[in-house]
Design a protein around this motif. Structure first.
Motif, mmCIF file in Angstrom:
data_model
loop_
_atom_site.group_PDB
_atom_site.id
_atom_site.type_symbol
_atom_site.label_atom_id
_atom_site.label_comp_id
_atom_site.label_asym_id
_atom_site.label_seq_id
_atom_site.Cartn_x
_atom_site.Cartn_y
_atom_site.Cartn_z
ATOM 1 N N ARG A 161 0.834 -1.211 0.000
ATOM 2 C CA ARG A 161 0.000 0.000 0.000
ATOM 3 C C ARG A 161 0.866 1.257 0.000
ATOM 4 O O ARG A 161 0.543 2.253 -0.650
ATOM 5 C CB ARG A 161 -0.911 -0.011 1.230
ATOM 6 C CG ARG A 161 -1.865 1.168 1.367
ATOM 7 C CD ARG A 161 -2.999 1.125 0.347
ATOM 8 N NE ARG A 161 -3.754 -0.100 0.415
ATOM 9 C CZ ARG A 161 -4.750 -0.345 1.284
ATOM 10 N NH1 ARG A 161 -5.109 0.584 2.160
ATOM 11 N NH2 ARG A 161 -5.404 -1.494 1.253
ATOM 12 N N GLN A 162 1.973 1.205 0.706
ATOM 13 C CA GLN A 162 2.900 2.338 0.730
ATOM 14 C C GLN A 162 3.464 2.605 -0.660
ATOM 15 O O GLN A 162 3.581 3.758 -1.092
ATOM 16 C CB GLN A 162 4.033 2.037 1.715
ATOM 17 C CG GLN A 162 4.861 3.225 2.144
ATOM 18 C CD GLN A 162 6.022 2.816 3.037
ATOM 19 O OE1 GLN A 162 6.036 1.730 3.609
ATOM 20 N NE2 GLN A 162 7.013 3.677 3.143
ATOM 21 N N LEU A 163 3.794 1.536 -1.399
ATOM 22 C CA LEU A 163 4.297 1.691 -2.766
ATOM 23 C C LEU A 163 3.227 2.286 -3.666
ATOM 24 O O LEU A 163 3.499 3.210 -4.455
ATOM 25 C CB LEU A 163 4.747 0.330 -3.305
ATOM 26 C CG LEU A 163 5.190 0.299 -4.762
ATOM 27 C CD1 LEU A 163 6.457 1.120 -4.965
ATOM 28 C CD2 LEU A 163 5.411 -1.143 -5.232
ATOM 29 N N LEU A 164 2.011 1.776 -3.568
ATOM 30 C CA LEU A 164 0.913 2.299 -4.382
ATOM 31 C C LEU A 164 0.684 3.779 -4.096
ATOM 32 O O LEU A 164 0.530 4.594 -5.022
ATOM 33 C CB LEU A 164 -0.361 1.501 -4.100
ATOM 34 C CG LEU A 164 -1.653 2.014 -4.738
ATOM 35 C CD1 LEU A 164 -1.560 2.017 -6.255
ATOM 36 C CD2 LEU A 164 -2.848 1.179 -4.272
ATOM 37 N N GLN A 165 0.687 4.136 -2.827
ATOM 38 C CA GLN A 165 0.451 5.538 -2.483
ATOM 39 C C GLN A 165 1.603 6.442 -2.896
ATOM 40 O O GLN A 165 1.389 7.627 -3.179
ATOM 41 C CB GLN A 165 0.180 5.657 -0.978
ATOM 42 C CG GLN A 165 -1.169 5.089 -0.567
ATOM 43 C CD GLN A 165 -1.493 5.333 0.894
ATOM 44 O OE1 GLN A 165 -0.664 5.826 1.662
ATOM 45 N NE2 GLN A 165 -2.697 4.972 1.306
ATOM 46 N N LEU A 166 2.818 5.913 -2.944
ATOM 47 C CA LEU A 166 3.934 6.709 -3.453
ATOM 48 C C LEU A 166 3.664 7.114 -4.897
ATOM 49 O O LEU A 166 3.861 8.279 -5.281
ATOM 50 C CB LEU A 166 5.236 5.923 -3.364
ATOM 51 C CG LEU A 166 6.462 6.591 -4.017
ATOM 52 C CD1 LEU A 166 6.817 7.892 -3.304
ATOM 53 C CD2 LEU A 166 7.657 5.644 -4.038
ATOM 54 N N PHE A 167 3.230 6.167 -5.706
ATOM 55 C CA PHE A 167 2.901 6.479 -7.092
ATOM 56 C C PHE A 167 1.759 7.491 -7.142
ATOM 57 O O PHE A 167 1.818 8.490 -7.888
ATOM 58 C CB PHE A 167 2.500 5.205 -7.848
ATOM 59 C CG PHE A 167 2.331 5.407 -9.319
ATOM 60 C CD1 PHE A 167 1.190 6.010 -9.837
ATOM 61 C CD2 PHE A 167 3.309 5.003 -10.208
ATOM 62 C CE1 PHE A 167 1.039 6.212 -11.201
ATOM 63 C CE2 PHE A 167 3.176 5.206 -11.572
ATOM 64 C CZ PHE A 167 2.032 5.807 -12.072
ATOM 65 N N PRO A 172 -2.330 13.391 0.810
ATOM 66 C CA PRO A 172 -2.579 13.162 2.237
ATOM 67 C C PRO A 172 -2.908 14.464 2.968
ATOM 68 O O PRO A 172 -2.369 15.529 2.644
ATOM 69 C CB PRO A 172 -1.254 12.570 2.742
ATOM 70 C CG PRO A 172 -0.610 12.003 1.513
ATOM 71 C CD PRO A 172 -1.006 12.905 0.393
ATOM 72 N N LYS A 173 -3.790 14.372 3.948
ATOM 73 C CA LYS A 173 -4.219 15.558 4.685
ATOM 74 C C LYS A 173 -3.161 16.033 5.669
ATOM 75 O O LYS A 173 -3.156 17.214 6.043
ATOM 76 C CB LYS A 173 -5.528 15.257 5.411
ATOM 77 C CG LYS A 173 -6.691 14.974 4.470
ATOM 78 C CD LYS A 173 -7.974 14.674 5.230
ATOM 79 C CE LYS A 173 -9.121 14.387 4.252
ATOM 80 N NZ LYS A 173 -10.382 14.056 4.984
ATOM 81 N N GLU A 174 -2.295 15.120 6.104
ATOM 82 C CA GLU A 174 -1.279 15.497 7.082
ATOM 83 C C GLU A 174 0.051 15.746 6.374
ATOM 84 O O GLU A 174 0.690 14.807 5.901
ATOM 85 C CB GLU A 174 -1.117 14.395 8.126
ATOM 86 C CG GLU A 174 -0.303 14.805 9.332
ATOM 87 C CD GLU A 174 -0.502 13.830 10.490
ATOM 88 O OE1 GLU A 174 -0.627 14.296 11.625
ATOM 89 O OE2 GLU A 174 -0.530 12.615 10.239
ATOM 90 N N ALA A 206 -3.766 7.176 4.694
ATOM 91 C CA ALA A 206 -2.338 7.247 4.376
ATOM 92 C C ALA A 206 -1.564 6.224 5.213
ATOM 93 O O ALA A 206 -1.833 6.049 6.401
ATOM 94 C CB ALA A 206 -1.800 8.649 4.636
ATOM 95 N N VAL A 207 -0.592 5.570 4.563
ATOM 96 C CA VAL A 207 0.195 4.525 5.221
ATOM 97 C C VAL A 207 1.618 5.021 5.428
ATOM 98 O O VAL A 207 2.218 5.624 4.526
ATOM 99 C CB VAL A 207 0.205 3.235 4.384
ATOM 100 C CG1 VAL A 207 1.060 2.159 5.043
ATOM 101 C CG2 VAL A 207 -1.215 2.714 4.205
#
Length: 372
Positions: free
Chosen positions: A94-100, A109-111, A178-179
């Motif tokens: 999930r971290q890799l997907l969110q990086l893309f 991400p809100k933070e 977010a992860v």
């Protein structure tokens, strides 16, 4: 009916391919659909163990592609060539997907930042890339903008993308999903501890995340080849209410299943068995240091010999790091005797020099030790 196993090759049988050969002759790779040319731009990402592959590629004269270079005024220049961009350890799918998704504006991400006890700001998604932290939120955001620009180059320009799956356990924002690579509170955090929750990813969710990532990657880079590995390094800690050994078994088993299905479904994705080489019972635990977690020099060497034999072009590789005569690294040779398997002192020194990898996960244990 004849025995259907009668005509299978020797690598199909445990006795002939695992129990009988010498330890350093074990080679669990049967074939590879492609090999890496020296001109290919190779990108690495993932957990701590992925750094061994990137460093060996550089030392072997292959094109380890680094898109994010340190500026002249960089406070921590050493953090710029650990991976192909300064994204730090990417432990979960999930971290890799969110990086893309963050790099292409698909997820915001809100933070924007965490803050440490010393007042410095850190990027929640790469909390240790700046040892001293960022002095201001503006400095962090400027650095992140440049970083994500380089991440796009990584995805769009690489010929080979190597990803090492590391963990199933992670920490997630309750507000937007977010992860993070480490738990809030270990390096820094936002103002409200209730904004975060622990999450242990399932096989189904990781398969979906990896499939989504590969689809997105193929959209911006249709010709890319992908190599998946699973980190053999055990969990340093588990947040589940159970023994860490049990959590580690689940984590590695689930990651291995995810890698297997991804390779079966896509012709441009292959699995490389670094996990099996290091953790296989055939070596009787010899590839782990006394802490039973760090991988030994001999283990890394075994992994890289097999990697080179099957995935790197077959030209001899010359190590020119010594100022005297070049040393030919025998990556592609099979050892014929016990004497020939002794590790050359020069090679031993090289692997000893790269044994200290950057591992965000280790800060969990370090911070607890410092407090106690």
């Amino acid at each position: 009916m004849k025995n259907p196993y009668a005509k299978l090759p020797t690598h199909n049988f445990w006795k002939s391919s695992v129990a009988s050969p010498r330890v350093d002759d074990i080679d669990p790779v049967v074939s590879s659909p492609f090999s890496i040319k020296k001109s290919d731009r190779v990108v690495t990402a993932g957990s701590c163990f992925a750094q061994h592959i990137s460093r060996e590629l550089k030392r072997s004269g292959f094109n380890f592609f680094v898109a994010e270079k340190p500026p002249a005024n960089a406070l921590d220049p050493a953090s710029y060539d650990v991976f192909s961009a300064r994204y730090g350890n990417i432990y979960t799918v999930r971290q890799l997907l969110q990086l893309f998704q963050r790099a292409y504006g698909l997820f915001r991400p809100k933070e924007p930042a965490w803050q440490r006890v010393d007042g410095a700001f850190v990027d929640p998604f790469r909390p240790q890339v700046e040892t001293a932290g960022f002095p201001t939120l503006q400095a962090l955001e400027q650095d992140r903008k440049q970083h994500l620009r380089c991440v796009r180059q990584v995805f769009e320009r690489c010929d080979v993308f190597v990803f090492t799956l590391g963990l199933t356990e992670g920490w997630v924002s309750r507000t937007d999903g977010a992860v993070y690579p480490v738990a809030p509170g270990v390096v820094g955090s936002g103002p409200d501890p209730d904004d975060y929750q622990f999450h242990n990813f399932t096989v189904d969710s990781m398969l979906s995340d990896l499939s989504n990532f590969l689809d997105l990657l193929n959209e911006v880079n249709p010709e890319v080849q992908v190599i998946l590995t699973v980190s053999p390094v055990p969990l340093i800690a588990t947040y589940e209410d159970r023994h860490v050994l049990v959590s580690n078994t689940y984590s590695k088993s689930a990651l291995r299943v995810v890698a297997e299905y991804a390779c079966r479904d896509r012709s441009n994705v292959l699995y490389f068995p670094s996990y099996e080489i290091i953790t296989g019972s055939y070596n009787r635990g010899a590839y782990f240091e006394p802490d039973l977690r760090s991988v030994t020099m001999e283990g890394v060497g075994h992994v890289m010999r097999v990697f080179a034999r099957h995935l790197l072009s077959s030209d001899p590789i010359v190590d020119e790091s010594c100022s005297t005569s070049p040393v030919l690294i025998p990556k592609f040779s099979n050892h014929d005797s016990a004497e020939s398997s002794a590790i050359d002192p020069v090679i031993a020194a090289r692997y000893a020099a790269i044994s200290a990898v950057v591992c965000d996960e280790e800060v969990i244990e370090k911070s607890i030790t410092e407090v106690s």
